[in-house]
Design an enzyme around this catalytic site. Sequence first.
Site, PDB file in Angstrom:
ATOM      1  N   ASP A 189       0.796  -1.214   0.000  1.00 12.56           N
ATOM      2  CA  ASP A 189       0.000   0.000   0.000  1.00 12.56           C
ATOM      3  C   ASP A 189       0.838   1.278   0.000  1.00 12.56           C
ATOM      4  O   ASP A 189       0.582   2.203  -0.755  1.00 12.56           O
ATOM      5  CB  ASP A 189      -0.915  -0.015   1.228  1.00 12.56           C
ATOM      6  CG  ASP A 189      -1.588   1.307   1.468  1.00 12.56           C
ATOM      7  OD1 ASP A 189      -2.369   1.714   0.601  1.00 12.56           O
ATOM      8  OD2 ASP A 189      -1.328   1.942   2.502  1.00 12.56           O
TER       9      ASP A 189
ATOM     10  N   ASP B  30       4.860   0.594   3.988  1.00 15.69           N
ATOM     11  CA  ASP B  30       4.834  -0.644   4.765  1.00 15.69           C
ATOM     12  C   ASP B  30       4.609  -1.830   3.834  1.00 15.69           C
ATOM     13  O   ASP B  30       4.714  -1.713   2.617  1.00 15.69           O
ATOM     14  CB  ASP B  30       3.754  -0.568   5.852  1.00 15.69           C
ATOM     15  CG  ASP B  30       2.401  -0.139   5.261  1.00 15.69           C
ATOM     16  OD1 ASP B  30       2.150  -0.415   4.067  1.00 15.69           O
ATOM     17  OD2 ASP B  30       1.590   0.467   5.989  1.00 15.69           O
TER      18      ASP B  30
ATOM     19  N   GLU C  81       5.384   9.849   3.545  1.00 12.43           N
ATOM     20  CA  GLU C  81       5.017   8.500   3.106  1.00 12.43           C
ATOM     21  C   GLU C  81       4.210   8.556   1.813  1.00 12.43           C
ATOM     22  O   GLU C  81       3.230   9.293   1.719  1.00 12.43           O
ATOM     23  CB  GLU C  81       4.216   7.764   4.178  1.00 12.43           C
ATOM     24  CG  GLU C  81       3.966   6.306   3.825  1.00 12.43           C
ATOM     25  CD  GLU C  81       3.395   5.500   4.977  1.00 12.43           C
ATOM     26  OE1 GLU C  81       3.509   4.261   4.943  1.00 12.43           O
ATOM     27  OE2 GLU C  81       2.824   6.102   5.910  1.00 12.43           O
TER      28      GLU C  81
ATOM     29  N   TYR D 132      -7.049   2.044  10.245  1.00 10.34           N
ATOM     30  CA  TYR D 132      -6.252   2.179   9.029  1.00 10.34           C
ATOM     31  C   TYR D 132      -7.110   2.777   7.919  1.00 10.34           C
ATOM     32  O   TYR D 132      -7.323   3.976   7.886  1.00 10.34           O
ATOM     33  CB  TYR D 132      -5.604   0.833   8.687  1.00 10.34           C
ATOM     34  CG  TYR D 132      -4.696   0.405   9.827  1.00 10.34           C
ATOM     35  CD1 TYR D 132      -3.429   0.962   9.951  1.00 10.34           C
ATOM     36  CD2 TYR D 132      -5.141  -0.461  10.835  1.00 10.34           C
ATOM     37  CE1 TYR D 132      -2.609   0.647  11.022  1.00 10.34           C
ATOM     38  CE2 TYR D 132      -4.325  -0.777  11.913  1.00 10.34           C
ATOM     39  CZ  TYR D 132      -3.061  -0.227  12.004  1.00 10.34           C
ATOM     40  OH  TYR D 132      -2.252  -0.520  13.070  1.00 10.34           O
TER      41      TYR D 132
END
Length: 521
Positions: free
Chosen positions: A99, A102, A493, A250
């Site tokens: 994704d 990670d 990220e 999440y």
Amino acid sequence: MGVSRFGKGCLIAAVVVVVIIVIAVVVVIKIERRRKEPPVPGPPANINQKYADALGVALQFFQVQKSGKLLDNKIPWRGDSALEDGKEAGLDLSKGMYDAGDHIKFGFPMAYAATVLAWSILEYRYQMSAVNHLESALNALQWITDYLINAHPSDDVLYIQVGDPEIDHLCWERPETMTELRPLTQVNKTAYGSDVAAETAAAMAAASLVFKAINATYSNLLLEHAEKLFTFADTYRGSYSISIPKLQSYYNSTGYGDELLWAGSWLYHATGNQTYLNYVIGQNGNDFGNWGYPTWFSWDEKHAGTQVLLSRVSFFGSTEFSNAELKGLKSYRKTAEDVMCVLLPDSPNATASRTDGGLVWIQEWNAIQHPVAASFLAVLYSDYMLTSRTPEIQCSGKSFTPIDLRDFAISQIDYILGNNPMKLSYLVGYGNSPQQVHHKGASIPANVNTGCRGFRWLTSSAPNPNVATGALVGGPFKNDSYIDIRSNFRQSEPTTSNTALIVGLLSALLTNSSLVITSFT
């Protein structure tokens, strides 16, 4: 008393000067119009090399994010990983894409990425082909859809996640050396997941159109899965993050109605079956359509995407629609125009939520997703208008042209590529871009096996030893600033879904032509 010879001469000279000025003004206006207005729809021409280069960079992030057995691997620091994913259920879930920074495969945003990528290919495949990037986009799309097919082993079961985020976040390691358990999460008849199932159906329906002329067998398989998943999502209604509460930390879903309409719209395009159109413009449209209330397009919120997608039916569809169908389509198109009016900076309805540098800014975490998504929809709508010769939209009595929408999209992508107060490109590998991207694999040398506890690479002050080429990082704070520190995950990220959006946006802006495919068939 008559006019003197000298007076007549001055008068004639003055008239000549005025005529010259008028002619000059007319010429300047014509030149300015020619400069501002894109040509009428036509094949790709006059490639914008800046956007072509950026597109080539962006597409590489899909290669960076691949899970499974890497064939023809183009990223030297990546290797095979997660080959046992799905084994506990007797499935091969080794493909798909990680994704973000990670190593979790989250089905909800992954399917959204596939839908957006498929949409981009459908509208702009000629542009992608003109710069030799179409094959890369097709490869990335099929890597995801191969996974989604395997994740749907029966009509009423869909595996929506591989890996445990809590376990994953306790480790900092390369995906190639993972040894932790990677449990599977599914939705089914008792663990409802209309949102994720419908998004997956949308992805498969859109992809079936992409592969229709390339591999008819594969296209038909995707469409078969899409229809079954849509039936499952509609029959067993409920949100996956309510039925499986641990997922709320999440990719928490705020509802499933938008995904049902999104999937129904894609299935109408993929099948031509009037039942799907009736589904989205009938009672379900009244219940879930959010007509008259513009929203932001994202992995969680599909209303604006559906409104633009159904506007293409209004622009290019049959003239034989019933009055009820025309009314329903008009509601979607009117709300799509409301979305456009929010984006245009000179509109009376424009959002004031922008940085001083001009970037639309809605939230601190992954701020860049909203301007990229909004710009993608804006340039799509602009091209629908240009292709259909629709001259303008109205925003509270003020008119705007397709070029105004295109200019907005250009302002956002140019900011992202470096025309901003930081003079920083948020697309890694393009221009002056971040050095400490929050990405496990990129932060650890390829020849190092850290085990689970490689956190010294997270806290290192050195640039990443591997470049996550094509990563679109989270973006700036509201004050246009960016802190290039690996632990600053809110800003540093990247996500695969952001990459799908910027690929679509760059593909749309590759040329100064405005051609979209008027029919997906």
